[in-house]
Design a protein around this motif. Structure first.
Motif, PDB file in Angstrom:
ATOM      1  N   ASN A 271      -3.017  -0.555  -9.185  1.00 46.52           N
ATOM      2  CA  ASN A 271      -1.918   0.306  -8.730  1.00 46.52           C
ATOM      3  C   ASN A 271      -0.833   0.453  -9.781  1.00 46.52           C
ATOM      4  O   ASN A 271      -0.160   1.496  -9.841  1.00 46.52           O
TER       5      ASN A 271
ATOM      6  N   HIS B 232       0.831  -1.213   0.000  1.00 47.94           N
ATOM      7  CA  HIS B 232       0.000   0.000   0.000  1.00 47.94           C
ATOM      8  C   HIS B 232       0.866   1.266   0.000  1.00 47.94           C
ATOM      9  O   HIS B 232       0.583   2.223  -0.734  1.00 47.94           O
TER      10      HIS B 232
ATOM     11  N   ASN C  14      -5.477   2.949  -1.038  1.00 48.55           N
ATOM     12  CA  ASN C  14      -4.357   2.258  -0.406  1.00 48.55           C
ATOM     13  C   ASN C  14      -4.132   2.746   1.022  1.00 48.55           C
ATOM     14  O   ASN C  14      -3.688   1.975   1.876  1.00 48.55           O
TER      15      ASN C  14
END
Length: 412
Positions: free
Chosen positions: A287, A214, A244
């Protein structure tokens, strides 16, 4: 009685001191013996009748014997030899009970503070002397009263010698018990330190694997939002950052809850399994989209039976950390996650493009590779990580782990 006595290695407390300075207790014993002998001589109490050397001659062996008491601890064997000669000389005087008693103490100290060889030899020697004296005087006098001489000889030689053996064995046994207790305490402390170290390492791996993914996504997207002057890109980056951040915070709270509730009887939080890989890959794909990364999952396990929980957790964390590293360092391209399972091992392989990449990059510390290697070693598996040549001639970074699924069997 003597044959049953054992002589363990003497402790340092029982070994003769290198210094010739008398011990304080020895000085007190010598003073008490001398004063007691003088008192007996003053009142005219003697152990024998008329002898060759009468009168004050009895004070000479008594004084020498008191002086030998000063050496009972520092030079016990020398003191015993001289004390024996002094006791013989005392037989030519009217005799003093104090001289005899101090001799028994010197005999006792020679066994207690002397060398192990002396401690073994002296009781046997005194026993033989006692038997020899008894037999000799019985043969000489040919009267039962001669046995009393043997009894007296045993009382002043054999009895204090065997008493010294018993005390020496007792003290050596106590010293051995103390050393064993210290060793047990040391081993317990080593086990405790090792357990704490192992637990800290496990916590470090869990914390790194749970949060690093994250934080890496946050670092990359925040850098992109700051460096690119595009409203849509900034909005997308902020969305990913928020997602995140929330997920990372939830992971941190879950880990803190585990640590706080370690001593409670509540059920533990379920560890992640390979069934959650789809979600993990989807999140990593989101991501990595801004960095030109596409992530695919090739799960060839089929209908394999359930895996041990430690194997599933290790495999999940290895995939998670590999995707985090790809998000940080991989060049644009396709990241492939492959899983395969045989009767002996679960194989995890993650390939990512290797080379320079444009745009923002998150810094790395190398702790991820260390954590993955530790996880595999704990399961007695095989771990490899590094650049390899792909089929098309290009370079890829490959992370490969073989995790045994049968306890006690190491993969080839």
């Amino acid at each position: 009685m003597i044959a049953s006595l054992r002589y363990p290695r003497p402790s340092r407390a029982l070994r003769p001191s290198r210094s010739l300075r008398p011990h304080r207790d020895d000085a007190l014993i010598a003073l008490a013996g001398l004063l007691g002998g003088l008192s007996l001589w003053t009142v005219g109490l003697h152990t024998q009748g008329d002898r060759l050397l009468a009168g004050a001659w009895v004070l000479l062996p008594m004084t020498v014997m008191a002086g030998l008491e000063l050496l009972r601890r520092t030079a016990p064997q020398f003191a015993l030899v001289v004390a024996t000669l002094v006791l013989i000389a005392d037989q030519f005087t009217s005799g003093s009970l104090a001289t005899v008693l101090m001799f028994t103490d010197v005999m006792y100290a020679a066994v207690l503070y002397g060398t192990p060889a002396a401690a073994r030899r002296i009781p046997w020697t005194t026993a033989l002397i006692t038997v020899g004296v008894t037999a000799g005087f019985v043969a000489w006098f040919q009267q039962p009263d001669a046995l009393l001489i043997g009894v007296a000889t045993g009382l002043v030689s054999f009895v204090p010698a065997t008493t010294g053996v018993l005390v020496r064995n007792h003290r050596d046994a106590a010293e051995s018990a103390r050393l064993r207790a210290e060793q047990t305490t040391l081993l317990a402390e080593m086990d405790r330190v090792q357990a704490v170290t192992s637990e800290r390492a496990r916590m470090a791996r869990e914390l790194h694997d749970m949060v690093a993914n994250h934080l890496s996504a946050i670092a990359i997207h925040s850098t992109a939002a700051l460096s690119l002057d595009d409203e849509r890109t900034t909005r997308d980056a902020l969305t990913v950052i928020r997602e995140n951040s929330v997920e990372g915070l939830a992971e941190m709270r879950r880990l803190i809850g585990l640590l706080r509730d370690a001593g409670d009887d509540t059920e533990p939080t379920a560890a992640p399994t390979l069934g959650a890989l789809d979600t993990l890959v989807d999140q990593a794909r989101t991501n990595g989209a801004s960095s030109g990364l596409d992530i695919t999952l090739d799960d060839r396990r089929g209908t394999s039976p359930g895996l041990p929980a430690p194997v599933e957790l290790a495999a999940y964390r290895i995939v998670q950390e590999s995707l985090t590293n790809a998000l940080k360092h991989a060049a644009p391209g396709t990241v492939t996650v492959e899983l395969d399972c045989s009767a002996r091992a679960l194989t995890v392989c993650v390939d990512s493009p290797f080379g320079d990449r444009p745009g923002p990059r998150a810094p790395g510390s190398g702790a991820g590779l260390v954590g993955m290697r530790e996880r595999v070693e704990l399961l007695d598996g095989v771990f490899e990580a590094g650049p390899v040549t792909a089929g098309d001639g290009g370079k890829i970074w490959r992370v490969r782990a073989e995790l045994p699924v049968v306890e006690g069997r190491k993969t080839a």
